[in-house]
Design an enzyme around this catalytic site. Structure first.
Site, PDB file in Angstrom:
ATOM      1  CG  ASP A  43      45.322  37.530  36.138  1.00 52.54           C
ATOM      2  OD1 ASP A  43      45.557  38.407  35.176  1.00 52.54           O
ATOM      3  OD2 ASP A  43      45.177  38.057  37.320  1.00 52.54           O
ATOM      4  CB  SER A  44      44.083  39.348  30.525  1.00 55.68           C
ATOM      5  OG  SER A  44      44.866  38.556  29.773  1.00 55.68           O
ATOM      6  CG  ASP A  82      48.548  35.504  35.135  1.00 54.64           C
ATOM      7  OD1 ASP A  82      49.952  35.846  35.367  1.00 54.64           O
ATOM      8  OD2 ASP A  82      47.937  36.524  34.328  1.00 54.64           O
ATOM      9  CE  LYS A 112      51.874  37.103  33.644  1.00 52.59           C
ATOM     10  NZ  LYS A 112      51.087  37.892  34.760  1.00 52.59           N
ATOM     11  CD  GLU A 114      49.190  41.080  38.404  1.00 47.60           C
ATOM     12  OE1 GLU A 114      48.569  41.953  39.415  1.00 47.60           O
ATOM     13  OE2 GLU A 114      48.347  40.777  37.527  1.00 47.60           O
ATOM     14  CD  GLU A 181      50.094  45.152  32.342  1.00 50.30           C
ATOM     15  OE1 GLU A 181      50.215  44.062  32.966  1.00 50.30           O
ATOM     16  OE2 GLU A 181      48.998  45.534  31.923  1.00 50.30           O
TER      17      GLU A 181
HETATM   18  O1  KIV Z   1      46.905  38.638  32.454  1.00 46.46           O
HETATM   19  C1  KIV Z   1      47.729  38.959  31.420  1.00 46.46           C
HETATM   20  O2  KIV Z   1      47.140  38.719  30.319  1.00 46.46           O
HETATM   21  C2  KIV Z   1      48.923  39.438  31.708  1.00 46.46           C
HETATM   22  C3  KIV Z   1      49.356  40.049  30.515  1.00 46.46           C
HETATM   23  C4  KIV Z   1      48.885  41.643  30.589  1.00 46.46           C
HETATM   24  C5  KIV Z   1      51.005  40.289  30.620  1.00 46.46           C
HETATM   25  O3  KIV Z   1      49.381  39.513  32.851  1.00 46.46           O
END
Ligand code: KIV
Length: 279
Positions: A43-44, A82, A112, A114, A181
């Site tokens: 989600d970056s 994510d 994924k 968090e 992280e």
């Molecule tokens: O969203 C993302 O790119 C991430 C990485 C920083 C691992 O979760």
């Protein structure tokens, strides 16, 4: 494609796992050609592609849109997508609806999430449903405004102990992998020993079972600040900026397009069109 079993074997045999983010088709094609083990549609995306100030604005629709593009470009690479902010909390029905939709529509191999604590139930729920889950511990970008910014986590003995416990609980809940992280490298070393599932680090030192970097950091693409833990392995920004500047100059000077870029109409068609009155 590497399976979860093969990724676990890589950990056991001490072979480093290579993971990077991707958000579109061409990047996915390049990554697969470069034999990257795991692609993450992180989600970056919200920050490096969509220009938001943080990841909290990213929606499931965004993840599905970009996840599908990456899957089309990398059909044979383990793909993690994510679950964005707020989508994996609340009632079980809501969580399952969101997760099943993202999993099915993107064709991801894992999702994924968090955090630990209240997220453990989600990890268990999704795993039982047949969706492999990657946990994410340490600095949690989705909670950055609560923890006071993007800070290194697990620096005290208490915080480190909590992270170790969290990692073990994520594994017990069924997580197939953990991204950690921004934590001290000594803690990463402990974490890799504490669990049997791969620990993938970002800003977590060399001791992790594998590394993940954000694509835009690793090729230096964009106007964002490079985090301390990242390294750029090429300078795409300079190449792209030079290309756009050259194009601009060529159009303005008349050097582009050239005759090689033109399409030509046959002379007899022109005669029919203009009745012989053209130049
Ligand atoms: O969203 C993302 O790119 C991430 C990485 C920083 C691992 O979760």
């Amino acid at each position: 494609m590497k399976t979860i079993t093969e990724l676990k074997r890589m950990k056991a045999e001490g072979n480093k796992i290579v993971m990077m983010t991707a958000y579109d088709y061409p990047t996915a094609v390049f990554a697969e050609k470069s034999d990257v083990d795991i692609l993450l549609v992180g989600d970056s995306l919200g920050m490096v592609v969509l220009g938001y100030p943080s990841t909290v604005y990213v929606t499931s629709e965004d993840m599905v849109h970009h996840g599908k593009a990456v899957r089309r470009g990398a059909k044979d690479t383990f793909l993690v997508v994510d679950l964005p902010f707020g989508t994996f909390r609340g009632s079980q029905d809501r969580i399952l609806n969101e997760a099943i939709r993202v999993f099915q529509e993107t064709g991801a191999d894992a999702l994924k999430v968090e955090g630990a604590d209240e997220v453990l139930d989600t990890i268990q729920l999704l795993t039982k449903t047949g969706i492999p889950v990657v946990a994410h511990l340490g600095l949690l970008p989705q909670s950055a405004s609560v923890i006071g910014g993007y800070k290194v986590q697990g620096k005290t003995a208490d915080a480190a102990r909590k992270l170790l416990d969290d990692a073990k609980m994520c594994e017990q809940a069924g997580a197939c992998m953990i991204v950690v992280e921004c934590i001290p490298h000594q803690l990463t070393a402990q974490l890799t020993k504490a669990v049997n599932i791969p620990i993938i680090g970002i800003g977590a030192g060399a001791e992790a079972d594998g590394q993940v970097l954000v694509f835009h950091d690793l090729v230096k693409y964009g106007d964002h600040r490079l985090p301390k833990f990242a390294q750029s392995f090429s300078d795409a920004g300079v190449v792209i900026q030079d290309g756009i500047a050259s194009y601009t100059n060529a159009v303005r000077s008349g050097a582009f397009p050239d005759t090689q870029h033109e399409f030509t109409m046959k002379e007899e068609e022109l005669l029919t069109l203009y009745g012989g009155e053209h130049e």
